[in-house]
Enzyme design. Structure first.
Site, short mmCIF file in Angstrom:
data_model
loop_
_atom_site.label_atom_id
_atom_site.label_comp_id
_atom_site.label_asym_id
_atom_site.label_seq_id
_atom_site.Cartn_x
_atom_site.Cartn_y
_atom_site.Cartn_z
N LYS A 54 -3.40 1.46 11.25
CA LYS A 54 -4.35 1.09 10.18
C LYS A 54 -3.67 0.22 9.13
CE LYS A 54 -5.60 5.45 9.28
NZ LYS A 54 -5.27 6.33 10.39
N LYS A 55 -2.45 0.57 8.76
CA LYS A 55 -1.76 -0.17 7.70
C LYS A 55 -1.37 -1.57 8.17
CE LYS A 55 -2.09 3.22 4.86
NZ LYS A 55 -3.08 3.13 3.77
N ASP A 97 0.84 -1.20 0.00
CA ASP A 97 0.00 0.00 0.00
C ASP A 97 0.87 1.25 0.00
OD1 ASP A 97 -2.26 1.59 0.06
OD2 ASP A 97 -2.79 1.14 2.13
N LYS A 98 0.23 2.36 -0.27
CA LYS A 98 0.86 3.69 -0.22
C LYS A 98 0.02 4.58 0.67
CE LYS A 98 0.12 8.03 -1.97
NZ LYS A 98 -1.19 8.77 -1.93
N HIS A 99 0.67 5.47 1.39
CA HIS A 99 -0.07 6.43 2.22
C HIS A 99 0.54 7.81 2.09
CE1 HIS A 99 -2.68 7.69 5.54
NE2 HIS A 99 -1.66 8.45 5.91
N SER A 100 -0.33 8.82 1.95
CA SER A 100 0.11 10.20 1.88
C SER A 100 -0.22 10.91 3.18
CB SER A 100 -0.57 10.92 0.71
OG SER A 100 -0.37 12.32 0.79
N THR A 116 -9.31 11.40 0.45
CA THR A 116 -9.53 10.45 -0.64
C THR A 116 -10.96 9.90 -0.62
OG1 THR A 116 -7.20 9.83 -0.72
CG2 THR A 116 -8.77 8.24 -1.60
N ARG A 141 -7.69 14.47 18.18
CA ARG A 141 -6.52 15.23 17.69
C ARG A 141 -6.94 16.36 16.77
NH1 ARG A 141 -3.30 11.37 14.54
NH2 ARG A 141 -1.91 13.15 14.17
N SER A 176 -0.93 6.43 14.30
CA SER A 176 -2.21 6.49 13.59
C SER A 176 -2.10 5.85 12.21
CB SER A 176 -2.66 7.95 13.44
OG SER A 176 -3.87 8.04 12.71
#
Length: 436
Positions: A187-188, A80-83, A120, A168, A183
């Site tokens: 999730k990942k 996966d990718k996360h920004s 997203t 937060r 955080s």
């Protein structure tokens, strides 16, 4: 064990034990820890920080607060990718079908808008019928048969993160590297990944508004992820201007479709997408080098295979089965569309990117409060980038609003956000650093 003593210990700058962090997280799970307790804890961490061991422990117990997905039935790598979030950042929606077309399985857990940055999920929810919260069976079926599925955080995956995240957002504790790391990774990790690529945004439109903060965040995420056995790398990318030519949910989805169909590709956005795709393919072990990954991703894109994968994902998750055809007919349009004219001639030398994002929030395209509804149709299109030469009266962007007052307010805000000069300034590269 008393929660207030744990909070006081962190306020005093002392390290918390694994059992103390476990007590805090389990208290959130059983609701014995209140929102004010969470706020106090987050504020203490914001100012006093956490060691790498504490950050690992926090992440670990957040993962253990819910279920963890298992993808043993898949015959390929799960990456996966996360920004970290930006203005006009629609990369995930382009990237997932590209890498899925190249052999990666990509179960992407994404979020809604946060502050001035778009979400997203909000963008995908502008697609009629698209379900960002499918049951586990549909989610798994889509990943297995299409190769990718972009959904929201389910109630069973790292559930305490959702609670902490909400606190937060309203307590100005977003910019804490340990809290950001826990955080994201909770999730990942719960999603059962083999590998992860981070897109760390830096600049005046990013949470990491300076390069040192971005580097420290990237290194923390990489180190903690690797302690969990997840192969991880990070790309630091520029966010001193919006990414792509649109900002706003529906408008960004239309840009995604045009991109996948080879209709139009904004160069900076294209470079980020292919760089991240190449990195994901390398992390997955499907290519021998990033150059090979770049070519493989480009072929999937140029052949139309990625566009087909995107359409399949949309249909599997409840959207139309022909979203690539007559694209505009699938979406609602804003009532008022007006150009934002430059007040002088010159080169665009600076853009207050955060202000651009907040302008879209004011139009109704983002949330001021967690429970606010979104107007998917509003936003900005044809947004010009740094270094562009404009004449007086030429549009800097086009505003899409629901009424004249909203449009006129947005016009003034955007005009104030763009600085023009007589000399063309050197633009920053969009890819700044690669860390692993």
């Amino acid at each position: 064990m008393l929660l207030q003593e744990i909070i006081q210990k962190k306020k005093d700058g002392l390290s918390l034990s694994d059992s103390e962090i476990q007590y805090y997280i389990e208290g959130i799970s059983n609701q014995s820890v209140s929102a004010s307790n969470i706020a106090a804890f987050c504020i203490a961490v914001m100012f006093k920080g956490m060691s790498m061991e504490e950050t690992f422990s926090l992440t670990d117990h957040m993962v253990k607060s819910g279920d963890k997905l298992n993808w043993d039935d898949l015959n390929g790598p799960v990456v996966d990718k996360h920004s970290t979030g930006g203005v006009g950042d629609k990369v995930s929606i382009m990237l997932a079908p590209i890498v899925a077309s190249c052999g990666i399985y990509n179960p992407m857990i994404s979020g809604h808008s946060l502050g001035h940055t778009g979400g997203t999920l909000d963008k995908l929810e502008s697609i009629p019928g698209y379900n960002t919260a499918p049951d586990n069976s549909l989610f798994r079926h889509t990943v297995k048969n299409v190769g990718c599925a972009i959904i929201g955080q389910t109630s069973s995956l790292a559930p305490v993160d959702k609670v902490i995240y909400g606190v937060r957002d309203v307590t100005a504790t977003i910019k804490s590297i340990p809290l950001i790391t826990a955080s994201i990774l909770s999730k990942k990790l719960a999603a059962g990944l083999d590998g992860l690529v981070m897109d760390i945004k830096t600049g005046n439109g990013a949470f990491a508004d300076n390069l040192d903060f971005a580097r420290n965040m990237a290194n923390c995420i990489i180190e903690v992820a690797k302690q969990f056995g997840i192969n991880t790398s990070a790309i630091i990318t520029d966010m001193n201007q919006p990414l792509g030519g649109t900002v706003g949910n529906t408008l960004e989805i239309i840009e995604v479709i045009d991109y996948l169909k080879c209709v139009q590709r904004e160069p900076r956005l294209h470079e980020v997408v292919l760089k991240l795709a190449a990195e994901m393919l390398a992390i997955a072990g499907l290519v021998d080098s990033n150059d090979d990954g770049f070519q493989k991703a480009k072929e999937a894109l140029d052949s139309g295979k990625a566009a087909e994968t995107f359409e399949k994902m949309i249909f599997q998750l409840g959207g139309p089965n022909n979203i690539l055809e007559n694209t505009d007919s699938h979406f609602e349009s804003a009532s008022v569309v007006k150009p934002i004219q430059a007040l002088q001639s010159g080169f665009i030398s600076q853009i207050n990117t955060r202000a651009v994002g907040l302008t879209v929030v004011e139009l109704g395209g983002g949330r001021k409060k967690v429970n606010n509804s979104i107007d998917h149709s509003v936003g900005l299109s044809h947004v010009l980038g740094l270094g562009t030469k404009v004449d007086i009266g030429q549009p800097l962007a086009i505003v899409h609003a629901q009424n004249e007052d909203q449009a006129n307010n947005a016009i003034q805000q955007i005009q104030n956000s763009f600085i023009l000069s007589e000399i063309k300034a050197k633009s920053n590269p969009v890819i700044i650093e690669h860390l692993n």
